[in-house]
Design a protein around this motif. Structure first.
Motif, PDB file in Angstrom:
ATOM      1  N   LEU A 117       0.830  -1.200   0.000  1.00 58.40           N
ATOM      2  CA  LEU A 117       0.000   0.000   0.000  1.00 58.40           C
ATOM      3  C   LEU A 117       0.865   1.252   0.000  1.00 58.40           C
ATOM      4  CD1 LEU A 117      -2.607   1.586   0.200  1.00 58.40           C
ATOM      5  CD2 LEU A 117      -2.676   1.085   2.656  1.00 58.40           C
ATOM      6  N   GLU A 118       1.906   1.255   0.819  1.00 62.34           N
ATOM      7  CA  GLU A 118       2.806   2.414   0.858  1.00 62.34           C
ATOM      8  C   GLU A 118       3.462   2.635  -0.503  1.00 62.34           C
ATOM      9  OE1 GLU A 118       7.001   3.593   2.982  1.00 62.34           O
ATOM     10  OE2 GLU A 118       5.419   2.775   4.277  1.00 62.34           O
ATOM     11  N   GLU A 119       3.906   1.572  -1.151  1.00 62.91           N
ATOM     12  CA  GLU A 119       4.523   1.687  -2.477  1.00 62.91           C
ATOM     13  C   GLU A 119       3.524   2.239  -3.496  1.00 62.91           C
ATOM     14  OE1 GLU A 119       5.903  -2.239  -3.292  1.00 62.91           O
ATOM     15  OE2 GLU A 119       7.650  -2.095  -1.961  1.00 62.91           O
ATOM     16  N   ASP A 120       2.267   1.823  -3.360  1.00 62.81           N
ATOM     17  CA  ASP A 120       1.247   2.304  -4.290  1.00 62.81           C
ATOM     18  C   ASP A 120       0.950   3.781  -4.063  1.00 62.81           C
ATOM     19  OD1 ASP A 120      -0.492   1.145  -6.440  1.00 62.81           O
ATOM     20  OD2 ASP A 120      -2.060   2.088  -5.235  1.00 62.81           O
ATOM     21  N   LEU A 121       0.929   4.211  -2.812  1.00 61.56           N
ATOM     22  CA  LEU A 121       0.706   5.624  -2.506  1.00 61.56           C
ATOM     23  C   LEU A 121       1.856   6.480  -3.017  1.00 61.56           C
ATOM     24  CD1 LEU A 121      -0.699   5.308   1.127  1.00 61.56           C
ATOM     25  CD2 LEU A 121      -1.985   5.898  -0.934  1.00 61.56           C
ATOM     26  N   ILE A 122       3.074   5.958  -2.930  1.00 67.02           N
ATOM     27  CA  ILE A 122       4.233   6.668  -3.470  1.00 67.02           C
ATOM     28  C   ILE A 122       4.043   6.894  -4.965  1.00 67.02           C
ATOM     29  CG2 ILE A 122       6.695   6.431  -4.020  1.00 67.02           C
ATOM     30  CD1 ILE A 122       6.991   4.950  -1.310  1.00 67.02           C
ATOM     31  N   GLY A 123       3.616   5.840  -5.680  1.00 61.38           N
ATOM     32  CA  GLY A 123       3.387   5.943  -7.114  1.00 61.38           C
ATOM     33  C   GLY A 123       2.256   6.900  -7.461  1.00 61.38           C
ATOM     34  N   LEU A 124       1.193   6.879  -6.669  1.00 64.65           N
ATOM     35  CA  LEU A 124       0.041   7.748  -6.914  1.00 64.65           C
ATOM     36  C   LEU A 124       0.422   9.218  -6.752  1.00 64.65           C
ATOM     37  CD1 LEU A 124      -3.015   7.328  -7.566  1.00 64.65           C
ATOM     38  CD2 LEU A 124      -3.444   7.607  -5.123  1.00 64.65           C
ATOM     39  N   LEU A 125       1.169   9.513  -5.692  1.00 64.43           N
ATOM     40  CA  LEU A 125       1.603  10.893  -5.462  1.00 64.43           C
ATOM     41  C   LEU A 125       2.575  11.361  -6.545  1.00 64.43           C
ATOM     42  CD1 LEU A 125       2.016  10.866  -1.576  1.00 64.43           C
ATOM     43  CD2 LEU A 125       0.337  12.162  -2.891  1.00 64.43           C
TER      44      LEU A 125
END
Length: 203
Positions: A117-125
């Motif tokens: 989830l953290e990796e996905d949020l990094i990508g989204l931002l």
């Protein structure tokens, strides 16, 4: 979805680009036979030979529970610009219609662990902030803000089937096609103008 042959799109790269450019999608699942949906910003990721749709929703949103049920099948819908097409824009009498772009993605969903989830949020931002002045990126957030990750649930949908339809007056003659573009460009509606640009770039 029903797709007449003239409007069917099968080019993988074209569909991939469409999803990335129109990434605010609608996720549809079923709960005790009843369809439920959530509208969310999503990412398209490739891992190995497989493509995934990833994203997150509020923990308070009960739809994520359906990802853990026996029926993990998910429909994700992406939509581009769409607009009414008046038959008065044709050379000969015909019926009015509606032009649009739509992609349906079918797959199976699973819940992400916290690291995913953290990796996905990094990508989204990075996708939505990197080009901005004073970009809000994950590494710049305070630990207090990052704790809000506890209030969301991340998910990944392994893509199994894709259906894409671009209904853009491909069935009209050259004169009608260019007249439709001209008429759409003159409309006040933002979607009409955007659709006109799409049609210009396709012929």
């Amino acid at each position: 979805m029903y797709i007449p042959k003239k409007f069917k799109v099968t080019n993988v790269n074209e569909i991939r680009d469409f999803i990335q450019e129109n990434s605010f999608g609608t996720i549809v699942t079923t709960e005790q036979g009843k369809p439920i949906a959530t509208h969310l910003p999503l990412l398209l990721n490739k891992k190995g030979d497989n493509y995934y749709i990833t994203g997150h929703m509020a923990y308070a949103n009960p739809q994520w529970i359906t990802f853990e049920g026996e029926n993990k099948n998910v429909l994700v819908m992406f939509q581009g610009p769409h607009a009414y097409i008046s038959s008065s824009w044709y050379e000969h009498e015909n019926v009015p219609t509606w032009n649009y772009q739509a992609v349906h993605v079918y797959g199976t969903a699973n819940i992400m662990n916290e690291q995913e989830l953290e990796e996905d949020l990094i990508g989204l931002l990075q996708k939505y902030e990197l080009h901005r002045t004073n970009a809000i990126l994950w590494e710049n957030l305070s630990s207090q803000t990052k704790k809000q990750i506890k209030g969301i649930v991340g998910f990944k949908i392994k893509i199994q089937e894709v259906q894409a339809a671009y209904k853009l007056s491909q069935n009209r003659n050259k004169e009608d096609y260019h007249n439709i573009i001209e008429k759409l460009s003159a409309e006040e509606d933002i979607n009409s103008k955007a659709l006109a640009d799409v049609m210009k770039n396709r012929k």
